[in-house]
Each structure stands twice: as structure tokens, then as C-alpha cells.
Scaffold this motif. Structure first.
Motif, PDB file in Angstrom:
ATOM      1  N   THR A  13      41.685  40.769  39.346  1.00 42.08           N
ATOM      2  CA  THR A  13      41.603  39.380  39.805  1.00 42.08           C
ATOM      3  C   THR A  13      42.805  38.591  39.290  1.00 42.08           C
ATOM      4  O   THR A  13      43.331  37.710  39.983  1.00 42.08           O
ATOM      5  N   ARG A  16      46.016  39.892  41.206  1.00 42.03           N
ATOM      6  CA  ARG A  16      46.123  39.313  42.545  1.00 42.03           C
ATOM      7  C   ARG A  16      46.769  37.929  42.482  1.00 42.03           C
ATOM      8  O   ARG A  16      47.639  37.597  43.301  1.00 42.03           O
ATOM      9  N   THR A 202      37.500  38.555  32.998  1.00 45.87           N
ATOM     10  CA  THR A 202      38.193  38.581  34.289  1.00 45.87           C
ATOM     11  C   THR A 202      37.349  39.182  35.402  1.00 45.87           C
ATOM     12  O   THR A 202      37.744  39.118  36.571  1.00 45.87           O
ATOM     13  N   HIS A 203      36.186  39.733  35.082  1.00 43.37           N
ATOM     14  CA  HIS A 203      35.247  40.143  36.128  1.00 43.37           C
ATOM     15  C   HIS A 203      34.522  38.942  36.735  1.00 43.37           C
ATOM     16  O   HIS A 203      34.136  38.960  37.904  1.00 43.37           O
ATOM     17  N   LEU A 206      34.617  36.938  40.268  1.00 47.63           N
ATOM     18  CA  LEU A 206      33.981  37.513  41.456  1.00 47.63           C
ATOM     19  C   LEU A 206      32.573  36.974  41.676  1.00 47.63           C
ATOM     20  O   LEU A 206      32.037  37.073  42.780  1.00 47.63           O
ATOM     21  N   CYS A 223      38.335  29.211  35.791  1.00 53.15           N
ATOM     22  CA  CYS A 223      38.610  30.641  35.966  1.00 53.15           C
ATOM     23  C   CYS A 223      40.038  30.942  35.526  1.00 53.15           C
ATOM     24  O   CYS A 223      40.937  30.104  35.661  1.00 53.15           O
ATOM     25  N   PRO A 225      42.461  33.542  36.502  1.00 53.68           N
ATOM     26  CA  PRO A 225      43.601  34.077  37.253  1.00 53.68           C
ATOM     27  C   PRO A 225      44.675  33.057  37.590  1.00 53.68           C
ATOM     28  O   PRO A 225      45.876  33.292  37.343  1.00 53.68           O
ATOM     29  N   PHE A 269      38.132  43.871  44.135  1.00 52.24           N
ATOM     30  CA  PHE A 269      38.639  42.961  43.125  1.00 52.24           C
ATOM     31  C   PHE A 269      40.020  42.421  43.502  1.00 52.24           C
ATOM     32  O   PHE A 269      40.336  41.276  43.236  1.00 52.24           O
TER      33      PHE A 269
END
Length: 281
Positions: A13, A16, A202-203, A206, A223, A225, A269
Motif C-alpha cells: 500500500t 503504490r 500498512t495493512h 485496505l 493513513c 501511504p 494490495f
């Protein structure tokens, strides 16, 4: 090249967001799926595994590595920066996802360990949802407290979330688990208002929608990312020696687990196919 390290799929994540922000940069991703999850491991074990991951990524030619695993960053980052990296790999550096989040909450740069006299942070309460190891490390309350003592930090470990997310559990299975952890955190507040929460794994991006659904209205959900991508850009502006040459974009994916199995699951992911290569543990 810039390395991105995680214990499993969650760091994708972050990757990306990094690729979206700078598609011309070359990245190498390593997921230590054979040893995942890290959240239930002891600190020395996490440190050893993190060092091994750094060695693999440096061997791939990475001059800079982002630890996109909150557990590894919380437990191992400061120790490896201070005691291992200078002697083993001078001229290379390692960053972590915890840093941008602490900076965003406190509005104080990471390198400042104590709050400036003229910095008056707004009193508020921030909840942290994370793995058991990240909670046990105390990194979020410690680092936030150094820079913004007026911010109250309340933590809630979520030990069942990473295994459920890793195996692709549906929302019907995930929603009650998330709601249970939210209820447990709110119970710690004894009716006091909650201003923001950190998804400190970091999961968890989602399932951000499930946290938003379970939290009281108006609570900000932070979050990592996007914050990490912005922080990396700023770091590379200050340290151009780590900036890859333009036009060399692309990503290679490595795993210590089963490459076919990981490749099949990890695309969810990252948002695109992820052809993983097997890296011997």
C-alpha cells in the motif's frame, strides 16, 4: 534504486503511493512472507529479521530503504540507524513509515527530539490501532509525547487483523473484528472525545472504510501511504545523493515465501499485477 521492506503484503500500500507519486523512480520491494507476521514476535527477533531484509535490499543495489512495516520501524529502526548501519553500510540509509505519521500529528520535524519552546500543539486525543509489537514498543506515544506533550495517545492492539487481511477475508468477517477493536479503544477514553486515529499498520488502509464506519462521526482517520510518499519526496530534496537518476522507473518484487502464492494475493494490495521472485531466506 529505493528499497521498500515489509513483513508481508501490507507495505505494498505504501509502495503504490510511492510509485504513483514518482513513476520514474526505480523501486525494489521485499516481503518477508516466510517469517510473517512480525506483530507477535519478540523485539530481538524483529530486529534480526529487519537487518536481514536490509542486507537483501542493499545487495540488490538499493542506496536507500523505506521500512514500510510499522512493527519493524517501531522496534528496529532507531537501533539499526544508530548501531548497525554506520559500521555495516556507511553511505546508505534507512527510513521508516512511523516518522511521517508522528510529524503529521505533532507538526514537529523528526530530528527534533524535544518540543520547541514556541510550539504550542493543540490539545487533542489520538488513537493508535496497531500490531501488538508496535503497541508494546511504545513508539507512537513516546515520539509524539516528545514533540507534542499536549496530545493524548491511546493505543489498541489488533492482533487478528493482519492474518485476516493477508488471507483475503471478506468484509463480513472483517467488519465485526474492526468494530470490536474500535469499541475497545473507545472504552479506554471513558466518554472523552476522540479527535483522530492512526492506522498504524500498512495493512490497515485496505480496511480504512471499516474503521471509518465503526468510529464516531467526525474522527479523522490518518493513513500512512500518502504521508510516506510526501515525506520521501521531501527527504530526497534534502538528500539528492539518494535520488535515483530520472527515467529509470520500474518495480521488482521479491519474497522469502512462495512466489506464485504471494503474486496471486498481493495484487489486491498494490492495485496491479505483482510478479514476485523468490528470494532465499
Amino acid at each position: 534504486m529505493i528499497g521498500v521492506f515489509d513483513s508481508g503484503h501490507g507495505g505494498l500500500t505504501v509502495l503504490r503511493a510511492l510509485v504513483d507519486a514518482a513513476p520514474d523512480r526505480p523501486f525494489v520491494y521485499l516481503g518477508d512472507h516466510a517469517a510473517a507476521p512480525y506483530g507477535s514476535r519478540g523485539e530481538d527477533d524483529i530486529y534480526r529479521l529487519t537487518i536481514r531484509g536490509m542486507e537483501h535490499l542493499f545487495a540488490q543495489g538499493c542506496g536507500l530503504v523505506v521500512i514500510a512495516c510499522n512493527t519493524a520501524a517501531a522496534v528496529a529502526l532507531r537501533r539499526l540507524q544508530q548501531t548497525w548501519l554506520p559500521g555495516a553500510y556507511p553511505g546508505r540509509n534507512v527510513l521508516g513509515v512511523l516518522v511521517p505519521m508522528v510529524e503529521a500529528i505533532t507538526r514537529v520535524p523528526w530530528m527534533i527530539d524535544t518540543v520547541p519552546p514556541d510550539h504550542l500543539a493543540e490539545p487533542r486525543t489520538v488513537g493508535v490501532f496497531a500490531t501488538q509489537a508496535t503497541v508494546n514498543s511504545g513508539s507512537f506515544p513516546r515520539e509524539i509525547g516528545k514533540r507534542a506533550p499536549s496530545v493524548r495517545v491511546v493505543q489498541q492492539a489488533c492482533p487478528d487483523l493482519v492474518p485476516l487481511i493477508e488471507r483475503g477475508a471478506p468484509d463480513g468477517d472483517l467488519a465485526p473484528v474492526v468494530a470490536g477493536y474500535v469499541a475497545a479503544l473507545l472504552a479506554q477514553l471513558n466518554g472523552q472525545p476522540l479527535d483522530a486515529v492512526v492506522l498504524g499498520c500498512t495493512h490497515y488502509p485496505l480496511v480504512a472504510r471499516l474503521f471509518e464506519r465503526a468510529l464516531p462521526p467526525g474522527v479523522e482517520v490518518l493513513c500512512q501511504p500518502t504521508l510516506t510518499a510526501r515525506s520521501l519526496d521531501q527527504y530526497l530534496e534534502r538528500h539528492p545523493e539518494y535520488r535515483p537518476a530520472p527515467g529509470e522507473g520500474g518495480v521488482r518484487f521479491f519474497t522469502t515465501g512462495s512466489a506464485p502464492l504471494v503474486s496471486e494475493l498481493a495484487g489486491r494490495f498494490f492495485g496491479h499485477p505483482t510478479p514476485f521472485e523468490r528470494l532465499s531466506p
